[in-house]
Design an enzyme around this catalytic site. Structure first.
Site, PDB file in Angstrom:
ATOM      1  N   LYS A 195      37.669 -86.506  -6.385  1.00  0.00           N
ATOM      2  CA  LYS A 195      37.415 -85.077  -6.600  1.00  0.00           C
ATOM      3  C   LYS A 195      36.658 -84.560  -5.395  1.00  0.00           C
ATOM      4  O   LYS A 195      35.580 -85.066  -5.058  1.00  0.00           O
ATOM      5  CB  LYS A 195      36.611 -84.884  -7.880  1.00  0.00           C
ATOM      6  CG  LYS A 195      36.197 -83.439  -8.101  1.00  0.00           C
ATOM      7  CD  LYS A 195      35.536 -83.251  -9.450  1.00  0.00           C
ATOM      8  CE  LYS A 195      35.049 -81.823  -9.606  1.00  0.00           C
ATOM      9  NZ  LYS A 195      34.394 -81.587 -10.891  1.00  0.00           N
ATOM     10  N   LYS A 248      42.051 -84.323  -7.458  1.00  0.00           N
ATOM     11  CA  LYS A 248      41.696 -82.925  -7.689  1.00  0.00           C
ATOM     12  C   LYS A 248      41.061 -82.327  -6.449  1.00  0.00           C
ATOM     13  O   LYS A 248      40.166 -82.960  -5.897  1.00  0.00           O
ATOM     14  CB  LYS A 248      40.703 -82.883  -8.852  1.00  0.00           C
ATOM     15  CG  LYS A 248      40.210 -81.517  -9.194  1.00  0.00           C
ATOM     16  CD  LYS A 248      39.160 -81.629 -10.243  1.00  0.00           C
ATOM     17  CE  LYS A 248      38.594 -80.232 -10.468  1.00  0.00           C
ATOM     18  NZ  LYS A 248      37.411 -80.263 -11.267  1.00  0.00           N
ATOM     19  N   TYR A 313      46.765 -74.648 -15.589  1.00  0.00           N
ATOM     20  CA  TYR A 313      46.586 -73.436 -16.398  1.00  0.00           C
ATOM     21  C   TYR A 313      47.944 -72.822 -16.744  1.00  0.00           C
ATOM     22  O   TYR A 313      48.027 -71.947 -17.596  1.00  0.00           O
ATOM     23  CB  TYR A 313      45.691 -72.438 -15.654  1.00  0.00           C
ATOM     24  CG  TYR A 313      44.313 -73.033 -15.399  1.00  0.00           C
ATOM     25  CD1 TYR A 313      43.342 -73.024 -16.404  1.00  0.00           C
ATOM     26  CD2 TYR A 313      44.003 -73.666 -14.195  1.00  0.00           C
ATOM     27  CE1 TYR A 313      42.094 -73.612 -16.203  1.00  0.00           C
ATOM     28  CE2 TYR A 313      42.766 -74.256 -13.979  1.00  0.00           C
ATOM     29  CZ  TYR A 313      41.820 -74.231 -14.983  1.00  0.00           C
ATOM     30  OH  TYR A 313      40.596 -74.824 -14.796  1.00  0.00           O
TER      31      TYR A 313
HETATM   32  C1  PBG Z   1      33.010 -79.787 -13.789  1.00  0.00           C
HETATM   33  C2  PBG Z   1      34.376 -79.373 -13.383  1.00  0.00           C
HETATM   34  C3  PBG Z   1      34.780 -78.431 -12.426  1.00  0.00           C
HETATM   35  C4  PBG Z   1      36.163 -78.345 -12.530  1.00  0.00           C
HETATM   36  C5  PBG Z   1      36.556 -79.240 -13.510  1.00  0.00           C
HETATM   37  N1  PBG Z   1      35.448 -79.884 -14.009  1.00  0.00           N
HETATM   38  C6  PBG Z   1      33.997 -77.581 -11.518  1.00  0.00           C
HETATM   39  C7  PBG Z   1      33.221 -78.154 -10.421  1.00  0.00           C
HETATM   40  O1  PBG Z   1      33.246 -79.350 -10.126  1.00  0.00           O
HETATM   41  O2  PBG Z   1      32.481 -77.361  -9.820  1.00  0.00           O
HETATM   42  C8  PBG Z   1      37.052 -77.436 -11.746  1.00  0.00           C
HETATM   43  C9  PBG Z   1      38.336 -77.049 -12.400  1.00  0.00           C
HETATM   44  C10 PBG Z   1      39.034 -75.895 -11.803  1.00  0.00           C
HETATM   45  O3  PBG Z   1      38.642 -75.320 -10.758  1.00  0.00           O
HETATM   46  O4  PBG Z   1      40.058 -75.499 -12.389  1.00  0.00           O
HETATM   47  N2  PBG Z   1      32.304 -80.531 -12.869  1.00  0.00           N
END
Ligand code: PBG
Length: 328
Positions: A195, A248, A313
């Site tokens: 991520k 991600k 989404y």
């Molecule tokens: C929580 C989380 C996030 C997303 C998913 N889980 C935000 C972040 O890390 O700031 C992002 C999902 C999206 O942008 O659709 N940590």
């Protein structure tokens, strides 16, 4: 030199033939729809940064279930918006926390629905970081104990799968250990294995009220200059017992989707994040692109790169496109 007997166009001559030779096949069963559950009553509000997506209080979740059923989508991932936040994010593991309420409600309304939960603290901490602070930084080892507690509380409320998104070191092992100790040996972990510290999460942070109040997430989420580091993160999560690995965001990280599919035996999920969705919506609204076409093409590109699962989404709209035969 042009060999006039070799003509790739031959396989593109009719719709039926093109469909026959398609290399990438999609199924609505590979789609996961992100859902925002908000504490309170009577809340069914469109999220300004994510047109077409809603905040649902538990009593309104029947609307989500109706929409999902109408499109044949039966997998969701839940995010929670608590009323109260505190320094340690204690709402995240509360027995009657908002995600826990959401899980129970969905299971009551739609037992067939597969419910995954995002395991993180940023929506629950007053400072918006994804863990317990020590000074201005997130303390890794204190945080993973809490993450394990959150995962167990989700499983106890009936979650089918947990998905840690915090990027702490050792969280998968900590969560696996705690789930097993508490009798949840059958609950799989889909780890947000690679991520990135991405600007594509902007609309989500508005939707979830989870932007950090100071600093950024670069001391735990990954630097987007790196791909070998992502492989290392994935390998560690495999060792620690992850069942599915997730990359991600999706579209700007297809090199990693591809590499992970080649290198590891686990199913690979990709998360087409809020910014990817919002960009398509905004460009379409401005009349610059065809929303349906871009939605279809971008989803197919993620599967073509090697994803087995897509969190999006657009899950409902894509499920329709697949069923209509426009893709897949
Ligand atoms: C929580 C989380 C996030 C997303 C998913 N889980 C935000 C972040 O890390 O700031 C992002 C999902 C999206 O942008 O659709 N940590």
């Amino acid at each position: 030199m042009f060999h006039d007997s070799i003509r790739p166009r031959r396989l593109r001559t009719s719709d039926g033939l093109r469909r026959m030779v398609r290399e990438t096949r999609l199924s609505p069963e590979s789609l996961i729809w992100p859902i925002f559950v908000a504490e309170g009553q009577g809340i069914y509000e469109e999220i300004p940064s994510l047109p077409g997506q809603y905040h649902y209080s538990p009593d309104q979740l029947y609307r989500m279930v109706e929409r999902a059923r109408a499109h044949g989508v039966s997998r969701v991932i839940l995010f929670g918006l608590p009323k109260e936040k505190d320094e340690i994010g204690s709402g995240a593991w509360a027995e009657d926390g908002i995600v826990q309420q959401g899980i129970r409600k969905i299971k009551e309304l739609a037992p067939e629905m597969y419910v995954i939960t995002d395991v993180c603290m940023c929506e629950y901490t007053s400072h918006g970081h994804c863990g317990i602070l020590c000074g201005c930084d997130v303390d890794n080892d204190q945080t993973i104990v809490r993450l394990a507690q959150i995962a167990v509380s989700h499983a106890a409320a009936g979650a089918d799968m947990v998905a840690p998104s915090d990027m702490m070191d050792g969280r998968v092992a900590a969560i696996r250990g705690a789930l097993d100790q508490n009798g949840f040996t059958g609950v799989p972990i889909m780890s947000y294995a690679a991520k990135y510290a991405s600007s594509f999460y902007g609309p989500f942070r508005d939707a979830a009220g989870s932007a950090p109040s100071f600093g950024d997430r670069r001391s735990y989420q990954m630097d987007w200059h790196n791909s070998r580091e992502a492989i290392r993160e994935c390998a560690l999560d495999v060792q620690e017992g992850a069942d599915i690995m997730m990359i991600k965001p999706a579209m700007s990280y297809l090199d990693l989707v591809y590499q992970c599919k080649q290198r590891f035996e686990l199913p690979v999920a990709a998360y087409a994040v809020s910014g990817e969705y919002a960009m398509i919506k905004a460009a379409a609204k401005a009349g610059l692109i065809d929303e349906y076409g871009v939605m279809c093409e971008s989803a197919v590109s993620i599967f073509r790169a090697g994803a087995d699962i897509l969190i999006t989404y657009y899950a409902c709209e894509l499920a329709d496109a697949i069923r209509k035969g426009d893709i897949g």
